[in-house]
Design a protein around this motif. Structure first.
Motif, PDB file in Angstrom:
ATOM      1  N   CYS A  48     -30.246  67.053  41.176  1.00  0.00           N
ATOM      2  CA  CYS A  48     -29.583  67.293  39.900  1.00  0.00           C
ATOM      3  C   CYS A  48     -29.821  68.731  39.464  1.00  0.00           C
ATOM      4  O   CYS A  48     -30.944  69.206  39.434  1.00  0.00           O
ATOM      5  CB  CYS A  48     -30.130  66.328  38.848  1.00  0.00           C
ATOM      6  SG  CYS A  48     -29.451  66.645  37.216  1.00  0.00           S
ATOM      7  N   CYS A  66     -31.657  68.362  35.637  1.00  0.00           N
ATOM      8  CA  CYS A  66     -33.058  67.969  35.441  1.00  0.00           C
ATOM      9  C   CYS A  66     -33.909  68.222  36.680  1.00  0.00           C
ATOM     10  O   CYS A  66     -35.116  68.015  36.649  1.00  0.00           O
ATOM     11  CB  CYS A  66     -33.159  66.504  34.997  1.00  0.00           C
ATOM     12  SG  CYS A  66     -32.862  65.328  36.328  1.00  0.00           S
ATOM     13  N   CYS A 107     -26.310  61.892  38.155  1.00  0.00           N
ATOM     14  CA  CYS A 107     -27.772  61.799  38.169  1.00  0.00           C
ATOM     15  C   CYS A 107     -28.204  60.485  37.515  1.00  0.00           C
ATOM     16  O   CYS A 107     -27.839  60.208  36.377  1.00  0.00           O
ATOM     17  CB  CYS A 107     -28.374  62.984  37.427  1.00  0.00           C
ATOM     18  SG  CYS A 107     -30.169  62.868  37.301  1.00  0.00           S
ATOM     19  N   CYS A 135     -30.556  61.608  34.261  1.00  0.00           N
ATOM     20  CA  CYS A 135     -30.058  62.233  33.029  1.00  0.00           C
ATOM     21  C   CYS A 135     -28.533  62.151  32.906  1.00  0.00           C
ATOM     22  O   CYS A 135     -27.944  62.746  32.010  1.00  0.00           O
ATOM     23  CB  CYS A 135     -30.519  63.695  32.953  1.00  0.00           C
ATOM     24  SG  CYS A 135     -29.625  64.780  34.065  1.00  0.00           S
ATOM     25  N   SER A 150     -26.246  63.558  34.434  1.00  0.00           N
ATOM     26  CA  SER A 150     -25.480  64.782  34.669  1.00  0.00           C
ATOM     27  C   SER A 150     -24.546  64.609  35.870  1.00  0.00           C
ATOM     28  O   SER A 150     -24.905  63.982  36.862  1.00  0.00           O
ATOM     29  CB  SER A 150     -26.448  65.939  34.941  1.00  0.00           C
ATOM     30  OG  SER A 150     -25.761  66.980  35.599  1.00  0.00           O
TER      31      SER A 150
HETATM   32 ZN   LIG Z   1     -30.506  64.906  36.135  1.00  0.00          ZN
END
Ligand SMILES: [Zn+2]
Ligand SMILES: Nc1nc2c(ncn2[C@@H]2O[C@H](COP(=O)(O)OP(=O)(O)OP(=O)(O)O)[C@@H](O)[C@H]2O)c(=O)[nH]1
Ligand SMILES: [Mg+2]
Lengths: 222, 113
Positions: B73, B76, B89, B92, B94
């Motif tokens: 990611c 993060c 991800c 998080c 993402s």
């Molecule tokens: Zn992430």
């Protein structure tokens, strides 16, 4: 005796693709590799796109098919340079086949070169030809499960055109589902919903292509 | 059936490596095949067998390891297995994921004499 040889198997093709790319860059040419299953509408999209953009952009086309020159004839009717490649059985184009067409073109006189790959949702995604990006078409008659079944092409493409939306009333296929599945595999994918028959949605695509040519050009100037 | 062209490229590499090492016999060759690559291992095996039969490479064993998809990611920094081709991800959410494994199509080792 054990020999360790960490090598990409497609390295030879990747190298030729890179050399092609260097030539396209030098000639300031935007190149995209257009892929789909057979009959999804690649040639139809090119015909429409050429009609719409040929006043603004000088376009050339490479047509890849296993056999026949029918697609190249359709493009030639538009009065633009086109070269047909017959792969004679191979299910995809590779860097070498593209390089062999160079002598047929005057790249200085072109802004945009489109490579129409052999109709196939699997193999063409694995072979680079030197393109700036890959574009793919999925027609609604093929079904909404295709992203999950052919993830590589959906992952590798920059833009997806969902074609034949004029046929949506007749097929059980949800465009929302195609988009959702596609964005899971490729969150950055640009998606257009189009019909090459009615022309719906195509203006947005034309503008996007114009912008891509412009962006690429200014990026190279720096 | 692009497995055919892939085996051809593979054989080119094998022959070059054998020349380099002065090897006469290929016992086995080991490949890493990413989960995302559009390769059917059975077709690859089949093409390998067909294309080596009657040559000095006949009888060599083709060992393939399927490499699962892994991502990192960009937001993060964590690494994880990408399940069901969902490039998001799991920590998080993402969508900015770099693929760090699972796209390979490489030769990693040969056993020769
Ligand atoms: Zn992430
Ligand atoms: N109804 C409908 N038909 C379409 C549309 N786009 C293309 N077609 C038809 O679909 C068929 C295949 O279109 P092509 O453009 O030849 O498809 P292709 O992807 O180039 O095909 P191959 O090169 O053979 O792989 C033709 O009969 C087109 O007229 C569309 O938006 N709606
Ligand atoms: Mg066509």
């Amino acid at each position: 005796m054990k020999v360790s040889v960490v090598k990409n198997i497609l390295e030879a093709n990747d190298r030729i693709a890179q050399e092609n790319r260097a030539i396209f860059d030098e000639k300031d040419l935007l190149v995209f590799n257009l892929m789909s299953s057979p009959g999804a509408g690649k040639t139809s999209l090119l015909e429409k796109t050429i009609d719409a953009l040929k006043e603004d952009l000088k376009i050339g086309v490479i047509e890849g098919d296993i056999q026949s020159s029918q697609d190249a004839e359709r493009i030639a009717e538009k009065g633009i340079p086109v070269v047909q490649i017959n792969t004679g059985g191979a299910c995809h184009l590779d860097g070498n086949m593209i390089r062999d067409t160079f002598k047929e073109f005057d790249f200085d006189a072109l802004d945009l070169l489109v490579v129409e790959n052999v109709g196939n949702l699997v193999c063409p995604a694995e072979f680079k030809v030197g393109e700036d990006f890959k574009a793919m078409i999925l027609s609604v008659t093929e079904g909404e499960d295709k992203p999950a079944k052919y993830p590589l092409m959906f992952h590798e493409s920059k833009v997806l055109l969902i074609n034949k939306i004029d046929l949506l009333p007749y097929v059980d296929c949800s465009v929302e589902k195609i988009k959702e599945e596609t964005l899971k595999i490729n969150p950055g994918m640009t998606i257009f919903e189009i019909s090459c028959k009615t022309g719906e949605g195509l203006d947005a695509w034309y503008n996007w292509v114009r912008e891509e040519v412009k962006t690429r050009r200014s990026a190279r100037k720096q | 059936m692009h497995e055919m062209s892939i085996v051809q490229s593979l054989l080119d590499i094998i022959q070059e490596e054998m020349r380099k090492h002065n090897a006469k016999l290929l016992r086995s060759v080991r490949l890493d095949i990413g989960q995302l690559s559009a390769i059917v291992p059975e077709s690859l095996s089949f093409c390998f067998e067909v294309m080596t039969s009657g040559t000095e490479l006949e009888g060599a064993e083709l060992i393939m390891e399927i490499i699962p998809l892994r991502g990192a990611c960009r937001d993060c920094g964590r690494e994880f297995e990408i399940k069901e081709y969902a490039f998001e991800c799991p920590h998080c959410s993402s969508p900015h994921i770099d693929t760090i494994a699972g796209q390979e199509l490489s030769i990693v080792e040969m056993e020769v004499d």
